[in-house]
Design an enzyme around this catalytic site. Structure first.
Site, mmCIF file in Angstrom:
data_model
loop_
_atom_site.group_PDB
_atom_site.id
_atom_site.type_symbol
_atom_site.label_atom_id
_atom_site.label_comp_id
_atom_site.label_asym_id
_atom_site.label_seq_id
_atom_site.Cartn_x
_atom_site.Cartn_y
_atom_site.Cartn_z
ATOM 1 N N ARG A 273 31.306 36.701 26.675
ATOM 2 C CA ARG A 273 32.093 37.765 25.885
ATOM 3 C C ARG A 273 30.758 37.187 24.961
ATOM 4 O O ARG A 273 31.327 35.215 24.403
ATOM 5 C CB ARG A 273 33.534 37.639 25.303
ATOM 6 C CG ARG A 273 33.603 37.960 24.119
ATOM 7 C CD ARG A 273 34.075 39.290 23.510
ATOM 8 N NE ARG A 273 34.004 40.008 22.502
ATOM 9 C CZ ARG A 273 33.361 40.984 21.875
ATOM 10 N NH1 ARG A 273 32.770 41.701 22.592
ATOM 11 N NH2 ARG A 273 33.651 41.477 20.628
ATOM 12 N N GLU A 369 65.867 34.794 39.951
ATOM 13 C CA GLU A 369 66.453 33.531 40.826
ATOM 14 C C GLU A 369 66.433 32.758 38.935
ATOM 15 O O GLU A 369 66.242 31.315 39.356
ATOM 16 C CB GLU A 369 64.834 33.444 41.316
ATOM 17 C CG GLU A 369 64.827 34.341 42.135
ATOM 18 C CD GLU A 369 65.734 33.791 43.390
ATOM 19 O OE1 GLU A 369 66.359 33.509 43.937
ATOM 20 O OE2 GLU A 369 65.327 35.333 44.262
#
Ligand code: TGC
Ligand code: FAD
Length: 390
Positions: A273, A369
């Site tokens: 880019r 979790e």
């Protein structure tokens, strides 16, 4: 689609043995060939790629660390590398394996009677039976000790009642491991076939995260099970938390895969880019700072995971160390995904690149979790001897 290049700045591969490298490479190749080509569509459609399960079972991915009952008997480091590669594909499929292995097969293996093990483990290993784990309730997430689910004894049966919320694989499971309080107030683990009268599972729709994973709420309306469906070795909340140790360990490795995928995508993108004087954006100092941050944190996370894995293989890993791993690596992966998304500019929000999907998935992974802050408090308690939850 960009071709993934391994991320290993510290020579981690040289710390792995041949078996570990083989397991990693086999899983990586399988994920490249089978999961990555379909995962963006699955996530967009909110579809769990169930068709992949037979191949995953054949690779030995379910209950991989268990011995016998058709299980692969992998080391904890091998299992960790499997989770890393799966989650490089998608956190949703890794979640499925975590639940099937650490939260359903492990409690049966660790706390079940021999008859329960013979009946369920081979079928869970082969994927013939899918499982779910019901701990969280609508009013009790971080604090499962408050759970309201009950298992009342009635002659030769238990009658289960209550609600469970945010349950991975809830509506596709044939077997649910339900945590509930008995008549004496003790928390136990109960094996509940999901086709029993009174058991209902409803999918939670509208998730922006883990879209390729099934998440459900469960309602148990006086579900009757034989007394023999209680896990005899599961005594108190500590047994449920022991299962979480297994799952948190796998997550600590898994998220490294998501981070590696995001970092490598950003690095390659920054190389092609061009902005300002036809210069690749990788040549700008601020972009390099982000890339260096990611590579640095991934390297530290890899070493942490490997060390905890080695401790676990020696039977020496402490719950606090597993919290350290889960907390650090989920945070690292989410921050990596956010920086990678930034480097991709507008393309960072497009499904042509995997970064936004990983970033959205990791918002769940850092929450389930045990949230980031709950793990802070677990580590804080281990350091100071003072519990600061209440
Ligand atoms: P506390 O009094 O500290 O502990 C109760 C008993 O348990 C023992 N214990 C542990 N044992 C093994 N491993 C651990 N990690 C343990 N942590 C504690 C403890 O020694 C005690 O034993 P005993 O014999 O003295 O009774 O319990 P507490 O109620 O104060 O809670 C502590 C706290 C907050 C750390 C705990 O509740 C907690 O971890 N909360 C977070 C809840 C959580 O993580 N839920 C996860 C639900 S499952 C899920 O999210 C699946 S996602 C699936 C996917 O991957 O898709
Ligand atoms: P809460 O507990 O309400 O927390 C909200 C906020 O308050 C958090 O920031 C938390 O850190 C903070 N907080 C809470 N208590 C304290 C405190 N004492 N001190 C400081 N801060 C605090 N559960 C299962 O049982 N089985 C599953 O299969 C499962 N799968 C899941 C899948 C997905 C996609 C998701 C998102 C969740 C899943 N869960 C599952 C539930 C998950 O474990 C809970 O969401 C998690 O434990 C947090 O609980 P909660 O969402 O109720 O948040």
């Amino acid at each position: 689609m960009l071709k993934f290049r391994d991320v290993d700045l510290v020579g981690l591969a040289s710390l792995l043995n041949d078996d570990e490298r083989l397991v990693r490479d086999n899983t990586r190749a399988w994920v490249e060939d089978n999961l990555i080509p379909i995962i963006e569509d699955c996530a967009r459609e909110g579809r769990f790629p169930r068709e992949l399960l037979p191949a995953m079972a054949a690779l030995g991915l379910f209950g991989a660390t268990l011995q016998g009952y058709g299980c692969a008997g992998m080391s904890n480091v091998e299992y960790g590398l499997v989770m890393q590669e799966l989650e490089r594909g998608d956190s949703g499929l890794r979640s499925f394996v975590s639940v099937q292995s650490a939260l359903v097969m492990f409690p049966i293996y660790a706390f079940g009677g021999e008859e329960q093990k013979q009946r369920w483990l081979p079928r869970l290993q082969s994927g013939e039976v899918l499982g779910c784990f019901g701990l969280t309730e609508p009013d009790f997430g971080s604090n499962p000790a408050g759970m309201r689910a009950r298992a009342r004894r009635d002659g030769g049966e238990y009658i289960l009642s209550g609600e469970k919320m945010w349950i991975t694989s809830g509506s596709i499971a044939q077997l649910a491991v339900i945590w509930a309080r008995d008549d004496e107030g003790q928390i136990g683990g109960f094996l509940v076939e999901t086709d029993r009268p009174g058991f209902q599972a409803q999918d939670i729709h509208g998730k922006y995260s883990l879209r390729a994973s099934v998440t459900s709420s469960l309602a148990l309306h006086d579900v009757r099970i034989p007394l023999g469906h209680r896990l005899p070795g599961a005594r108190g909340l500590g047994s449920a938390l022991q299962c979480l140790n297994q799952a948190r360990y796998g997550i600590g490795w898994g998220v490294i895969g998501a981070a590696m995928q995001c970092y490598d995508t950003a690095l390659q993108y920054a190389g092609f880019r061009r902005q300002f004087h036809d210069r690749p954006i990788a040549g700008h100092q601020l972009v390099q700072e982000k890339l260096v941050w990611m590579a640095n944190e991934i390297s530290k996370a890899q070493l942490l995971a490997l060390q905890i894995g080695r401790l676990k293989d020696r039977g020496e890993a402490q719950p606090m160390q597993i919290s350290l791993l889960k907390r650090n690596n989920c945070w690292m992966a989410l921050e990596t995904a956010r920086r990678a998304r930034d480097i991709l500019g507008a393309n960072g929000v497009a499904s042509e690149y995997p970064v936004f999907r990983h970033m959205a998935n990791l918002e769940s992974v850092i929450t389930y979790e045990g949230t980031h802050d709950i793990h802070t408090l677990i580590i804080g308690e281990a350091l100071t001897g003072l519990a600061a939850y209440a």
